[in-house]
Design a protein around this motif. Structure first.
Motif, PDB file in Angstrom:
ATOM      1  N   ARG A  21       0.695  -1.252  -0.015  1.00 44.29           N
ATOM      2  CA  ARG A  21      -0.094   0.138  -0.141  1.00 44.29           C
ATOM      3  C   ARG A  21       0.967   0.965   0.000  1.00 44.29           C
ATOM      4  NH1 ARG A  21      -5.140  -0.721   0.518  1.00 44.29           N
ATOM      5  NH2 ARG A  21      -5.818  -2.652   1.203  1.00 44.29           N
ATOM      6  N   ARG A  23       3.213   4.139  -1.545  1.00 48.57           N
ATOM      7  CA  ARG A  23       3.547   4.800  -2.839  1.00 48.57           C
ATOM      8  C   ARG A  23       4.491   6.112  -2.453  1.00 48.57           C
ATOM      9  NH1 ARG A  23       1.115   1.136  -3.371  1.00 48.57           N
ATOM     10  NH2 ARG A  23      -0.797   0.447  -4.899  1.00 48.57           N
ATOM     11  N   CYS A  43      -5.433   1.929  -4.556  1.00 52.71           N
ATOM     12  CA  CYS A  43      -4.281   1.076  -4.951  1.00 52.71           C
ATOM     13  C   CYS A  43      -4.447   0.941  -6.411  1.00 52.71           C
ATOM     14  CB  CYS A  43      -4.212  -0.180  -4.206  1.00 52.71           C
ATOM     15  SG  CYS A  43      -3.692  -0.135  -2.410  1.00 52.71           S
ATOM     16  N   GLN A  48       1.605   0.458  -7.659  1.00 51.03           N
ATOM     17  CA  GLN A  48       2.973   0.425  -7.269  1.00 51.03           C
ATOM     18  C   GLN A  48       4.068   0.488  -8.381  1.00 51.03           C
ATOM     19  OE1 GLN A  48       3.724  -2.507  -4.330  1.00 51.03           O
ATOM     20  NE2 GLN A  48       4.300  -0.923  -2.754  1.00 51.03           N
TER      21      GLN A  48
END
Ligand code: LAN
Length: 728
Positions: A21, A23, A43, A48
């Motif tokens: 989770r 970033r 998300c 990511q």
């Protein structure tokens, strides 16, 4: 409650938050802030990327590359990987941890200012400290590789308690045991005493005086604080203010508990004035001089009869300087210590609904970085310019920059370099004792906005390499801006020919006798450093190749005097002592680069020859070099248990700059560096790379990409040339 107690797992090896989770947000000229996404939708919208994954220690899953046959192919593989760590804006973000006395400042400073953290940040800060506790005794040192000290253990223990960890947690029991074995927090060095006093778990009477009145003295005095090294004076401003006000947090249960936990004796029976010079043996790097102790006796007497009107005026002046600094740097401030102290002072005076409070809170985020071990506080708001400077030069010098696949990435880097250069002098300039910034590059971002001599040198070199040495790159940095950078550097040479870090040397060397921070060496004034000098020499030498007519005589004189300085400070054994990287290999490679640019090589110069012999004497049988951070503490070569990729690259590059005629040592170094390269092109993290103030190590994790790529790329041409000469 802003800081409720938290139930946490027994060890930092366990999961505290969900790493998928996190970033990294990169914006506004290279600002780095980490964010924790709460929902799956968020998300999905913000996936990511490789940069996030790499720095979080998650698998990046980049493909296995064809095994490299030679050094250039290995460098190409290295860049194939490293390209994925470039952010969209063109620079390479990175962790900048290492020091272990910064996170406590973040936590204590926030706590006494009533500023909270997000739950996930608290959890990850706890996990970081758990993971970084000394494996044997459970304490913390001044930096991640150091032995446990009272400074590190007392402050980090306190931080963990504030963050919500119970005193009965096994990690805390072990750490407290070590703290007590070391004598307890009474023996904290002065900066530790200061933070604990703000928290009201150390009495102000236990501190040596930090009088703000020095700011009222005439500026021509040789010891006026504006002459001190910029980091010391910028920390001293809010320190003297908060001392002058005897700021302390309001007593509460946690504070009462800490007064019991941190000490081996009854807090209320401690003879506080007797603690002023009590510093634990394990912490001491620069013991007080007798003169300093004597001055403190006089200043101590003054404290009992200081005149309120003068104290008020002095505090007002210090506060004014705090505000000027905040405004000059958009609340980044010069560094992490002054950042948190300024924040406390602004919160105290202007309160939580003020603009200053909000801005400080926003920019506090820029120092918080999450790694696979948890969340740390960085040495600055990043090392953006420093890292981009090296990798771009590596690409051009290795020839990889000319390859079609790398063009876009280099042009993006050039764009970043362009926007990072400072085009103006600071908003508050002479009034806040600042050095010129017009034309300079900083160490991190333009917003932080401090000139650093060698960052200007590396920034300029990077621009010249990309713009002038590669075909078909756009000329994004104007000739005027290039000249401004040169002009800026020309103002920074000291009378002995050497260059210092941020400013000219402003104070006499005897000011070092008054160093109050027992844990650091050489901090009171600027010094001329070999590395800072070499960056300027190389930048000017490359500039004049492309622009031979601009200030030619000035540049010639500057380079000549700087080279003279380098000759003079070469050690009898042939190396140079590094002050910002570890240690001899670092400074010696830069020195050899400089010498080569004025035609001094192994064959032509006694200095270059001695330097090569010095390096060769340290090469190990595996082909590598390895020195410990302790070399910097002692200013003497101390072997590391293992050879290090980064230092091996520095040493090998030094030999190549000097055109060392026998290819064997470099061939062996190349083999070693290639043997440690992973199938995806990356290299593993080894020992810590950097240092400051003699005694504190600091991480430059991007070095393990830029220097191998640079060295391997350079080695291809160097070895081909020598082997050709050999008739092979
Ligand atoms: C840095 C980092 C970069 C470094 C180089 C550019 C490598 C160097 O050649 C010149 C000095 C400089 C800019 C430098 C100075 C001191 C810094 C800012 C640091 C080592 C990073 C952290 C350190 C700072 C002082 C840490 C806070 C601690 C205090 C004692 C205030």
């Amino acid at each position: 409650m802003l800081y409720p107690s938290l139930q946490v797992p027994a060890s930092g090896k366990e999961q505290f938050t969900d790493y998928s989770r996190w970033r990294l947000l990169v914006n506004d000229g290279g600002r780095h802030t980490w964010h924790y996404l709460k929902t799956d939708e968020e998300c999905a919208q913000w996936p990511q990327n490789s940069v996030d994954k790499y720095w979080l220690g998650l698998p990046v899953n980049l493909p296995t590359l064809p095994p490299a046959k030679g050094p250039l192919a290995a460098a190409r593989n290295g860049y194939e990987f490293y390209k994925h760590l470039q952010s969209d804006d063109g620079h390479w973000p990175g962790e900048y941890g290492g020091p272990m006395f910064l996170l406590p400042g973040l936590v204590i400073g926030s706590y006494v200012s009533g500023m909270g953290f997000k739950e996930e940040e608290k959890l990850e800060m706890i996990r970081y400290l758990f993971n970084r506790a000394h494996p044997r005794d459970g304490g913390w040192g001044i930096h991640i590789e150091g032995h446990s000290t009272v400074f590190g253990t007392g402050l980090n223990y306190t931080a963990l308690r504030i963050l919500g960890v119970s005193a009965e947690h096994p990690v805390m029991i072990k750490a407290r045991g070590t703290l007590h074995k070391l004598g307890g927090a009474t023996g904290s060095p002065s900066w530790g005493k200061f933070w604990l006093s703000l928290l009201n778990v150390y009495e102000w009477e236990g501190n040596n005086p930090i009088p703000p009145e020095l700011w009222l003295l005439p500026e021509w005095l040789p010891f006026h604080p504006h002459r001190w090294w910029i980091h010391v004076r910028t920390v001293y401003v809010p320190m003297s203010y908060l001392y002058g006000k005897r700021f302390k947090a309001e007593e509460n249960d946690l504070i009462l508990a800490l007064r019991e936990e941190l000490y081996t004796e009854n807090y209320y029976k401690i003879n506080w004035p007797a603690q002023r010079n009590n510093v634990a043996e394990v912490d001491l790097y620069s013991p007080h001089t007798r003169i300093f102790d004597a001055i403190n006796v006089v200043l101590g007497a003054y404290e009992s009869c200081s005149i309120p009107a003068i104290r008020r005026a002095a505090c007002n002046r210090a506060y004014e300087l705090i505000v000027l600094e905040d405004e000059n740097t958009s609340y980044q401030t010069l560094g992490p210590v002054s950042k948190m102290m300024n924040l406390v002072a602004r919160a105290y005076v202007e309160g939580p609904s003020s603009e200053a409070y909000k801005e400080h809170m926003i920019k506090r985020q820029d120092f918080m970085w999450i790694s696979h071990e948890g969340m740390m506080m960085c040495g600055t708001n990043g090392s953006q310019l420093w890292d981009i400077g090296f990798i771009t030069q590596a690409l051009v010098e290795s020839g990889l920059g000319d390859e079609e696949d790398n063009k876009e990435s280099l042009v993006n880097a050039l764009k970043w370099l362009e926007q990072c250069q400072m085009k103006e002098n600071p908003k508050h300039y002479e009034t806040s004792y600042r050095q010129r910034t017009k034309g300079a590059w900083p160490f991190s971002t333009k917003e932080q906005g401090y000139t650093v001599g060698d960052c200007t040198g590396e920034g300029l070199k990077a621009v010249l390499y990309i713009q002038e040495q590669l075909k078909s790159t756009p000329k994004l940095v104007s000739q005027q801006s290039i000249r401004d950078a040169v002009d800026c550097m020309l103002t920074m040479q000291n009378p002995g020919g050497g260059f210092a870090s941020y400013e000219l040397i402003r104070g006499p060397s005897w000011l070092e006798w008054l160093n109050p921070a027992e844990v650091f060496g050489n901090i009171m004034i600027e010094y001329a450093y070999p590395e800072c000098t070499t960056s300027v020499i190389t930048a000017l030498a490359i500039f004049r190749k492309h622009f031979p007519d601009y200030k030619a005589a000035d540049i010639e004189r500057t380079i000549h005097d700087a080279i003279d300085f380098l000759h003079r400070i070469q050690q009898p054994e042939g190396g140079w002592v590094g002050s910002w990287g570890i240690c001899f290999t670092y400074a010696t490679q830069f020195a050899l680069e400089s010498l080569s640019l004025v035609g001094e090589t192994y064959e032509t110069s006694e200095h270059a020859r001695r330097a090569c012999e010095f390096l060769l004497g340290k090469q190990r049988t595996d082909g590598g070099w390895g020195e410990s951070y302790k070399s910097c503490e002692m200013s003497a070569w101390i072997e590391h248990a293992d050879t290090q990729i980064v230092q091996t690259c520095w040493a090998a590059m030094g030999l190549m700059y000097a055109k060392y005629p026998n290819p064997e040592p470099v061939t062996k170094a190349v083999k070693l560096v290639m043997s440690r390269q992973r199938p995806d092109g990356s290299w593993p993290q080894e020992a810590i790379e950097g240092v400051f103030n003699k005694n504190c190590a600091i991480s430059y994790p991007n070095f393990k990409f830029s220097f191998p790529i640079w060295m391997l790329g350079k080695a291809e041409g160097y070895l081909a040339e020598l082997n050709k000469g050999d008739g092979r």
